[in-house]
Structures are given as C-alpha cells and as structure tokens.
Design a protein around this motif. Structure first.
Motif, mmCIF file in Angstrom:
data_model
loop_
_atom_site.group_PDB
_atom_site.id
_atom_site.type_symbol
_atom_site.label_atom_id
_atom_site.label_comp_id
_atom_site.label_asym_id
_atom_site.label_seq_id
_atom_site.Cartn_x
_atom_site.Cartn_y
_atom_site.Cartn_z
ATOM 1 N N UNK A 110 92.974 41.655 81.410
ATOM 2 C CA UNK A 110 93.523 42.104 80.502
ATOM 3 C C UNK A 110 94.318 41.978 79.701
ATOM 4 N N UNK A 111 93.575 42.477 78.693
ATOM 5 C CA UNK A 111 94.724 42.214 77.204
ATOM 6 C C UNK A 111 94.254 43.954 76.152
ATOM 7 N N UNK A 112 95.733 43.631 74.946
ATOM 8 C CA UNK A 112 95.923 44.457 74.638
ATOM 9 C C UNK A 112 94.824 44.649 73.702
ATOM 10 N N UNK A 113 93.913 46.470 73.130
ATOM 11 C CA UNK A 113 92.882 46.069 72.174
ATOM 12 C C UNK A 113 93.875 45.800 70.902
ATOM 13 N N UNK A 114 95.376 46.476 70.957
ATOM 14 C CA UNK A 114 95.746 46.163 69.560
ATOM 15 C C UNK A 114 96.492 45.614 69.143
ATOM 16 N N UNK A 115 97.049 44.401 70.224
ATOM 17 C CA UNK A 115 97.978 43.080 69.604
ATOM 18 C C UNK A 115 97.413 41.840 70.424
ATOM 19 N N UNK A 116 96.335 42.053 71.486
ATOM 20 C CA UNK A 116 95.393 40.937 72.510
ATOM 21 C C UNK A 116 96.473 40.194 73.296
ATOM 22 N N UNK A 117 97.953 41.003 72.978
ATOM 23 C CA UNK A 117 98.892 40.307 74.106
ATOM 24 C C UNK A 117 98.489 40.573 75.601
ATOM 25 N N UNK A 125 101.664 49.960 79.788
ATOM 26 C CA UNK A 125 101.882 50.493 78.020
ATOM 27 C C UNK A 125 102.083 48.813 77.483
ATOM 28 N N UNK A 126 101.419 48.432 76.337
ATOM 29 C CA UNK A 126 101.562 47.069 75.956
ATOM 30 C C UNK A 126 103.072 46.783 76.026
ATOM 31 N N UNK A 127 103.798 45.520 76.635
ATOM 32 C CA UNK A 127 105.437 45.192 75.923
ATOM 33 C C UNK A 127 104.987 44.590 74.734
ATOM 34 N N UNK A 128 103.669 44.455 74.650
ATOM 35 C CA UNK A 128 104.383 43.691 73.510
ATOM 36 C C UNK A 128 104.506 45.217 71.672
ATOM 37 N N UNK A 129 103.675 45.913 71.829
ATOM 38 C CA UNK A 129 103.431 46.642 70.528
ATOM 39 C C UNK A 129 103.633 48.366 71.325
ATOM 40 N N UNK A 130 103.653 48.728 72.454
ATOM 41 C CA UNK A 130 103.709 49.559 73.255
ATOM 42 C C UNK A 130 102.860 50.548 73.499
ATOM 43 N N UNK A 131 101.761 50.004 72.868
ATOM 44 C CA UNK A 131 100.637 51.008 73.170
ATOM 45 C C UNK A 131 100.559 51.691 74.304
#
Length: 138
Positions: A110-117, A125-131
């Motif tokens: 899976x990847x973050x829908x906001x930043x794609x990480x 929560x996403x490691x890159x953007x915190x979402x």
C-alpha cells in the motif's frame, strides 16, 4: 387511499421502479461505452495496419487503452508513437503516466494516497507526511 399502508405500498413501488430503471440505464450506458471503445480500438488497429508509420493512430489507440485501464498496452502504443515521432509532447507525458501506473500496480504494498510513500506493514500514519490511515486502508 387516505393514508395508511396503501400509500406506502404505492410509494415503494414507484420508488423501486425508478431505482430499477436508473440501475438498468447505468448498466446500458456502461455497455454502450465499452462497445464504442471496442469499435474505436478496432478502427485504430486497422489504421495502424494500413499506415504503420502514422504516430497519431498509435496515439489514439493508446488513448483508448488508457481509458479502459489497460496501462501496459497504452504504454506500448505511446512508445510506438514516440518511436515514429519523438517530438510528440502529450504522448511523452502519457507514456510516463502509464509507466507510473504499471509500476504502481506491480507493487503489492500500500502507499499513502496523499504523498505516495510506501506503507510499511500496519503503520497507523504515513512516515513521510503524517497522514493517518483509515481502518479501510488496510
């Protein structure tokens, strides 16, 4: 019909029929669009057979594949168009998009829908953007 269960039955029948008609219309629209796309692709394939050095025929076929979600085929046709005419900007843009989609679908994670990480394991929560991830994104 001065109130009572008769009105409810009639209203249910009317709304049920309307919902059924709407469902059938949506199904019919999807079938018509799929049929139009198939006809369109056959037309472009014939054009490529007749004029294999026409980059626009390859591009139009790629567009049809892209609309149908066939990203690998779309990328191959965009590549063919660019091999004939490397100056095509829009085709280059779409080729990169299709390559990205092919790569993304090849990834099992899976990847973050906001930043794609990429999402590691069951992170909340996403490691890159915190979402924060929702419970549906598991």
């Amino acid at each position: 019909f001065k109130g009572g269960p008769g009105v409810i039955v009639i209203a249910g029948a009317v709304f049920g029929a309307a919902g059924l008609l709407r469902l059938l219309a949506g199904y019919s629209d999807r079938r018509l669009i799929a049929r139009l796309d198939e006809d369109e692709m056959a037309k472009y394939q014939r054009a490529i057979e007749d004029h294999p050095e026409n980059p626009y025929a390859h591009s139009l076929l790629a567009d049809a594949y892209r609309r149908l979600g066939q990203h690998e085929r779309a990328a191959a046709e965009y590549e063919a168009a660019l091999a004939i005419d490397p100056s095509l900007r829009e085709e280059r843009y779409w080729l990169e998009r299709m390559r990205t989609e092919v790569d993304r679908s090849a990834q099992k994670e899976m990847s973050c829908p906001r930043c794609g990480a990429p999402r590691q394991g069951r992170e909340l929560e996403c490691r890159e953007c915190g979402r924060p991830y929702s419970s549906l994104e598991s």
